[in-house]
Enzyme design. Structure first.
Site, PDB file in Angstrom:
ATOM      1  N   LYS A 173       0.845  -1.191   0.000  1.00  0.00           N
ATOM      2  CA  LYS A 173       0.000   0.000   0.000  1.00  0.00           C
ATOM      3  C   LYS A 173       0.881   1.241   0.000  1.00  0.00           C
ATOM      4  O   LYS A 173       1.529   1.555   0.988  1.00  0.00           O
ATOM      5  CB  LYS A 173      -0.890   0.039   1.257  1.00  0.00           C
ATOM      6  CG  LYS A 173      -1.900   1.183   1.194  1.00  0.00           C
ATOM      7  CD  LYS A 173      -2.520   1.501   2.531  1.00  0.00           C
ATOM      8  CE  LYS A 173      -1.810   2.584   3.282  1.00  0.00           C
ATOM      9  NZ  LYS A 173      -1.737   3.893   2.599  1.00  0.00           N
ATOM     10  N   GLU A 246      10.951   1.435   9.741  1.00  0.00           N
ATOM     11  CA  GLU A 246      11.868   2.541   9.405  1.00  0.00           C
ATOM     12  C   GLU A 246      11.103   3.829   9.663  1.00  0.00           C
ATOM     13  O   GLU A 246      10.248   4.219   8.862  1.00  0.00           O
ATOM     14  CB  GLU A 246      12.263   2.475   7.925  1.00  0.00           C
ATOM     15  CG  GLU A 246      13.026   1.235   7.518  1.00  0.00           C
ATOM     16  CD  GLU A 246      14.483   1.276   7.924  1.00  0.00           C
ATOM     17  OE1 GLU A 246      14.902   2.250   8.589  1.00  0.00           O
ATOM     18  OE2 GLU A 246      15.204   0.331   7.584  1.00  0.00           O
ATOM     19  N   CYS A 280      14.099  10.884   4.915  1.00  0.00           N
ATOM     20  CA  CYS A 280      14.182  10.366   6.284  1.00  0.00           C
ATOM     21  C   CYS A 280      15.555  10.645   6.882  1.00  0.00           C
ATOM     22  O   CYS A 280      15.666  11.092   8.008  1.00  0.00           O
ATOM     23  CB  CYS A 280      13.859   8.884   6.313  1.00  0.00           C
ATOM     24  SG  CYS A 280      14.753   7.920   5.093  1.00  0.00           S
ATOM     25  N   GLU A 377      11.314  16.987  14.104  1.00  0.00           N
ATOM     26  CA  GLU A 377      11.720  16.745  12.704  1.00  0.00           C
ATOM     27  C   GLU A 377      10.931  17.669  11.772  1.00  0.00           C
ATOM     28  O   GLU A 377       9.705  17.608  11.713  1.00  0.00           O
ATOM     29  CB  GLU A 377      11.426  15.284  12.350  1.00  0.00           C
ATOM     30  CG  GLU A 377      11.854  14.916  10.950  1.00  0.00           C
ATOM     31  CD  GLU A 377      11.388  13.517  10.550  1.00  0.00           C
ATOM     32  OE1 GLU A 377      10.277  13.107  10.923  1.00  0.00           O
ATOM     33  OE2 GLU A 377      12.142  12.849   9.830  1.00  0.00           O
TER      34      GLU A 377
END
Ligand code: NAD
Length: 473
Positions: A173, A246, A280, A377
């Site tokens: 997905k 992750e 990331c 972040e």
């Protein structure tokens, strides 16, 4: 444009509901995307389970051959894939330092080919007069893959290719923000792969939750935010699914006092602004020794102010828009907090173009730990630059947050740099580089950045279970 279709059991499948996928450069509709129902997902999982029997029975060399052919047919459609990536994700076709859609596409081909050439061989643990002990690796079954919107194609490939090579089948997905590239990839893959081996279903978080709790899926590989990773871990417990998570990071880069600023400024800029900061393992907090601080701020500002923001389809665009409004709002909020704290905006900091989700490349100095822009972040084109006096303080700053994906140390003295690097709490540390991931080098996070690794032999092994045989002679 015709609506896209789900890819289930080798067929393109229509569904009852569709949603619009927007181009972040101008908010126009790129295409309509199918919203998979629970029944669609069940069909995909059943097809993957059926296909597992014959796919896992192939020799790894036969699966390798098909995956290498897959890379070739995808390569033949390079222009179509790059254009679709730019339209749904926003990244420029080319972009500054060639880090745009072309970079993601070439990386995809490289990843498929390198990973497909890995091998899984039995390991002999002991072989003496009385006993021989062999370690074999078996595929797990159906792997569920859930991906984010920043690298729609590349991150999906990171999941799919090792899973398939090891003999698993996949239900994947993509993010609902950027689902089109993978629907098209899944369609193209049906030219090569047997039906049911790779299925693509599209929808939002509810569909992801159904995947992570599905009793007939054996493993979830997830790339995305930490809160979603935690939700997946809870709902995957029903049948004790294996997990690779992750998750988010907030990578620190530490610049020591002996650097040559001119030599590294462009590299640092690219490490932080790759994909508009929506990466990331991008450099997200830059700690610079006081002796080179002003020089570094000036060099980075010169680069940032030379960047052209624009629609990714335009050849001279360096940086595109952010991918979505929510991410733009996060960046604006962090910038607002920095302004209220009296930080210095060396460039950027104000939205000038509202036809898409644009934010200019922004550098913020005179800022410290504790500011939202440092502690949260940003996942966008805004970099805090923090001055330090003592390297011990910089190491403590780098390690003080709850996440630990990557980090970097910049110095001409490689021994000194490695001493600092070894003390950083993160899955990967680069010296004189940052964010450079490779298909041969294991990559993963510690702390709230997740667990498990991708890439290399260690990454491939995560798609297998250990099968130990003791043979008494
Ligand atoms: P997200 O967690 O919101 O969404 C990622 C995917 O999870 C999407 O496909 C989404 O539909 C799905 N999802 C949402 N709720 C779910 C649920 N309850 N159960 C199952 N699936 C669900 O993340 P995002 O906003 O798409 O991506 C940005 C984040 O991803 C950032 O924090 C970034 O650091 C992280 N990221 C990490 C890596 C890495 O390798 N560590 C790489 C890229 C992005």
């Amino acid at each position: 444009m015709k609506p896209f279709k789900l890819v289930i059991n080798g067929s393109l499948v229509e569904t009852s509901e569709y949603f619009d996928v927007l181009n972040p450069a101008d908010k126009s509709v790129v295409a309509r995307c199918p919203k998979a129902t629970e029944a669609d997902l069940n069909n995909a999982v059943a097809a993957a389970n059926t296909a597992f029997e014959s796919w896992s029975a192939l020799d790894i060399s036969e699966r390798r051959e098909l995956l290498l052919k897959l890379a070739d047919v995808v390569e033949d459609k390079a222009e179509e894939f790059k254009t679709l990536l730019t339209k749904e994700q926003g990244k420029p076709l080319q972009g500054f330092a060639n880090l745009g859609a072309g970079f993601e596409f070439e990386g995809t081909l490289n990843w498929i080919r390198t990973t497909a050439n890995f091998d899984i061989k039995p390991k002999i643990i002991e072989d003496n007069d009385t006993v021989r002990i062999e370690l074999h690796r078996k595929p797990l079954g159906v792997v569920g893959s859930i991906t984010p919107w920043n690298y729609p194609l590349l991150i999906s490939i990171w999941h799919i290719i090792p899973a398939l090579l090891a003999g698993n089948t996949v239900v994947m997905k993509p993010s609902e923000m950027t689902p089109l590239t993978m629907l098209r990839f899944g369609e193209v893959a049906q030219e090569i792969l047997p039906p049911g081996v790779l299925n693509i279903v599209t929808g939002a978080g509810e569909l992801g939750a159904l995947i992570s709790s599905h009793e007939d899926i054996q493993k979830i590989v997830f790339t995305g935010s930490t809160p979603t990773g935690k939700a997946i871990m809870k709902s995957a417990s029903g049948n004790l699914k294996r997990l690779t998570l992750e998750l988010g990071g907030n990578d620190a880069g530490i610049v020591l006092d002996d650097v040559n600023v001119d030599d590294i400024a462009e590299k640092i800029f690219a490490s932080a602004f790759i994909n508009n900061g929506q990466t990331c393992a991008a450099l997200k907090r830059l700690y610079v020794h006081e002796s080179v601080y002003d020089e570094m701020c000036n060099a980075l500002t010169k680069i940032a102010t030379s960047m052209k923001n624009g629609n990714g389809m335009d050849k001279d665009t360096d940086l595109g828009p952010l991918q979505n409004e929510q991410q733009l709002n996060i960046v604006k909020e962090l910038a607002e907090d920095a302004k209220q704290r009296g930080a210095t905006f060396l460039c950027g900091g104000e939205v000038v173009d509202e036809k898409g989700y644009f934010y200019p490349p922004t550098l913020v100095s005179n800022i410290e730990d504790g500011a939202k822009l440092v502690d949260i972040e940003q996942f966008g084109p805004i970099l805090p630059i923090i001055k330090f006096h003592d390297v011990e303080d910089a190491i403590a700053s780098a390690n003080r947050l709850g996440v630990g994906l990557g980090g970097s140390v910049w110095s001409q003295d490689l021994i000194k740099a490695q001493r600092v690097a070894s003390r950083m709490q993160c899955g990967t540390v680069w010296i004189n580089s940052h964010a450079a991931v490779l298909p041969i080098a294991p990559f993963g996070g510690v702390k709230d950045s997740g667990f498990g690794v991708e890439f290399g032999e260690e990454g491939l092994n995560e798609y297998t279970s250990v099968h130990t045989i003791h043979i008494y002679k």
